[in-house]
Design a protein around this motif. Structure first.
Motif, PDB file in Angstrom:
ATOM      1  N   VAL A 155       0.837  -1.210   0.000  1.00 24.70           N
ATOM      2  CA  VAL A 155       0.000   0.000   0.000  1.00 24.70           C
ATOM      3  C   VAL A 155       0.867   1.253   0.000  1.00 24.70           C
ATOM      4  N   LEU A 156       1.912   1.257   0.821  1.00 22.75           N
ATOM      5  CA  LEU A 156       2.778   2.435   0.905  1.00 22.75           C
ATOM      6  C   LEU A 156       3.492   2.723  -0.405  1.00 22.75           C
ATOM      7  N   ILE A 160       2.848   6.517  -1.503  1.00 17.64           N
ATOM      8  CA  ILE A 160       3.954   7.476  -1.526  1.00 17.64           C
ATOM      9  C   ILE A 160       3.988   8.239  -2.852  1.00 17.64           C
ATOM     10  N   GLU A 161       3.773   7.518  -3.948  1.00 14.37           N
ATOM     11  CA  GLU A 161       3.825   8.162  -5.257  1.00 14.37           C
ATOM     12  C   GLU A 161       2.661   9.137  -5.469  1.00 14.37           C
ATOM     13  N   LYS A 162       1.569   8.932  -4.727  1.00  8.93           N
ATOM     14  CA  LYS A 162       0.396   9.804  -4.881  1.00  8.93           C
ATOM     15  C   LYS A 162       0.311  10.881  -3.803  1.00  8.93           C
ATOM     16  N   ALA A 163       0.674  10.518  -2.561  1.00  6.51           N
ATOM     17  CA  ALA A 163       0.470  11.439  -1.434  1.00  6.51           C
ATOM     18  C   ALA A 163       1.757  12.059  -0.909  1.00  6.51           C
ATOM     19  N   GLY A 164       2.927  11.564  -1.346  1.00  4.07           N
ATOM     20  CA  GLY A 164       4.181  12.147  -0.899  1.00  4.07           C
ATOM     21  C   GLY A 164       4.830  11.373   0.230  1.00  4.07           C
ATOM     22  N   ILE A 165       6.055  11.769   0.570  1.00  6.03           N
ATOM     23  CA  ILE A 165       6.875  10.992   1.502  1.00  6.03           C
ATOM     24  C   ILE A 165       6.455  11.119   2.966  1.00  6.03           C
ATOM     25  N   ASN A 166       5.627  12.115   3.309  1.00  3.78           N
ATOM     26  CA  ASN A 166       5.171  12.209   4.700  1.00  3.78           C
ATOM     27  C   ASN A 166       4.261  11.052   5.090  1.00  3.78           C
ATOM     28  N   GLY A 249      13.350  -1.366 -12.458  1.00  7.02           N
ATOM     29  CA  GLY A 249      12.410  -1.334 -11.344  1.00  7.02           C
ATOM     30  C   GLY A 249      12.062   0.072 -10.899  1.00  7.02           C
ATOM     31  N   THR A 250      10.932   0.220 -10.177  1.00 12.62           N
ATOM     32  CA  THR A 250      10.432   1.509  -9.688  1.00 12.62           C
ATOM     33  C   THR A 250      10.148   1.431  -8.190  1.00 12.62           C
ATOM     34  N   VAL A 251       9.722   2.561  -7.607  1.00 11.27           N
ATOM     35  CA  VAL A 251       9.325   2.576  -6.188  1.00 11.27           C
ATOM     36  C   VAL A 251       8.161   1.625  -5.961  1.00 11.27           C
ATOM     37  N   THR A 252       7.226   1.585  -6.902  1.00 15.64           N
ATOM     38  CA  THR A 252       6.100   0.650  -6.785  1.00 15.64           C
ATOM     39  C   THR A 252       6.595  -0.787  -6.793  1.00 15.64           C
TER      40      THR A 252
END
Length: 399
Positions: A155-156, A160-166, A249-252
């Motif tokens: 989920v993270l 993260i890619e949509k809502a940011g690193i916070n 590869g990506t963050v996802t």
């Protein structure tokens, strides 16, 4: 409350503690590189954050373990609650601070330290519950940790890619609130029903740290093997994004890889009690070393991110067996007054491995790239696994 109903409730409570501790680490630990790189830190500095946290954990763990084993004034659940609260406090600061700064560096190190110090305490809690005459299925409870870790990382990776690193420290704070609720429920359900059956270690069983080391030399050597082997695990855990980016590869993908690995651990952990009737904890530990070595080999051979996914499928044979096996193995070989020290030993060795892996890993990445780093991690994984396999039958059962 009858014993069967009490055992069911305590199993759910302890599974919650294991699960929400794991999701705390999923935030602040698994996505460390993402958070720090986004704030302008280099790979070397990312390694220094993790290694600094591991160094402090190594320095603080022996004293904390000795205190937890010997104190009569502070309960284990109180210590766990305090460290969880301190982790959350640091995460609040991480949500406020931005950019490449010393303050953010220090807060992230402390958040990791408080989180990492929790691990041996959470593991030892199952043996304290067993002191009340209630046998819990540790593998099943730890599987809840892998399941929730898998969900959180998957989920993270998207959030993260949509809502940011916070969302990284935010997820950790959310998890620790659920952890504290699980601790409250555990204490409530233990309550007065079991107080008469609780067995405290006798005074002569309250062993000093110096005596513990002198009396457990073979166990120490085995844990040195774990330290060497775990170099690979820390490299993959801390630098997964940097390893898979050249492979497309990506963050996802990183989130999915962590989730897949955690999901594959669940069958081994759930069935560990069944496996242990057919396979000793020592033999399960040996099989897990083979699993880690095979995983490291597949990552080394990977020409694309697909083979890294395949390596994660072997997590059932690696960490899925290793974690319940080493906890059970240690529990069988420790006297009453050595419980937290024994559980802390392999945590300390893993942290020591993290110091080496994260300092050297960041530097090697910046200087030579990911391929040499993956090669070195494979070599260390095999050497450490051989030490553990050889030593696992040399440590006598004391419990």
């Amino acid at each position: 409350m009858n014993q069967k109903k009490l055992k069911t409730r305590l199993t759910l409570d302890y599974a919650g503690i294991q699960g929400f501790y794991s999701t705390m680490y999923a935030g602040v630990g698994a996505f460390l590189s993402v958070f720090l790189l986004a704030n302008g830190f280099s790979n070397t500095e990312v390694g220094l954050v993790m290694s600094g946290a591991n160094l402090l954990t190594v320095l603080l763990s022996p004293g904390l373990a000795d205190f937890a084993d010997r104190t009569k004034k502070v309960t284990l659940t109180q210590l766990i609650s305090l460290l969880a609260f301190l982790t959350g406090l640091m995460c609040i600061f991480l949500m406020i601070l931005h950019g490449h700064s010393a303050a953010l560096f220090i807060c992230y190190v402390l958040a990791l330290v408080f989180d990492l110090l929790l691990q041996p305490l959470v593991n030892t809690l199952v043996f304290r519950i067993q002191g009340y005459g209630i046998q819990l299925n540790f593998g099943l409870c730890r599987a809840a940790g892998s399941l929730l870790y898998a969900i959180m990382t998957a989920v993270l990776g998207v959030v993260i890619e949509k809502a940011g690193i916070n969302s990284i420290p935010g997820a950790t704070i959310f998890s620790l609130i659920l952890l504290l609720i699980s601790i409250f429920l555990l204490k409530k359900h233990l309550g007065p029903q079991t107080s008469s059956s609780h067995v405290e270690p006798k005074e002569e069983e309250r062993i000093t740290l110096k005596d513990f080391i002198r009396n457990n030399k073979a166990f120490l050597v085995l844990n040195i093997g774990i330290m060497v082997m775990y170099y690979y695990n820390y490299i993959i855990g801390s630098f997964m994004l940097q390893v898979i980016k050249p492979l497309g590869g990506t963050v996802t993908d990183m989130g999915n890889l962590f989730a897949l690995g955690a999901a594959m651990e669940i069958p081994a952990m759930v069935s560990f009690d069944w496996l242990r009737r057919r396979l000793s904890a020592a033999h399960a530990l040996q099989v897990s070393m083979i699993g880690f070595s095979l995983k490291a080999l597949l990552v080394l051979l990977a020409g694309n991110v697909t083979l890294v996914y395949v390596s994660q499928l072997l997590s059932f044979m690696a960490y899925g067996l290793f974690y319940p096996a080493i906890v059970q193995y240690t529990g069988e070989r420790m006297k009453a007054g050595e419980a937290v020290k024994g559980q802390s030993m392999f945590t300390i060795m893993m942290m020591a491995s993290g110091i080496i892996a994260n300092v050297s890993g960041g530097m090697i990445l910046d200087a030579f790239g990911p391929h040499l780093l993956v090669l070195l991690s494979f070599v260390f994984c095999v050497i450490g696994s051989v030490i553990v396999i050889f030593m696992s039958n040399k440590v006598p059962v004391k419990a």
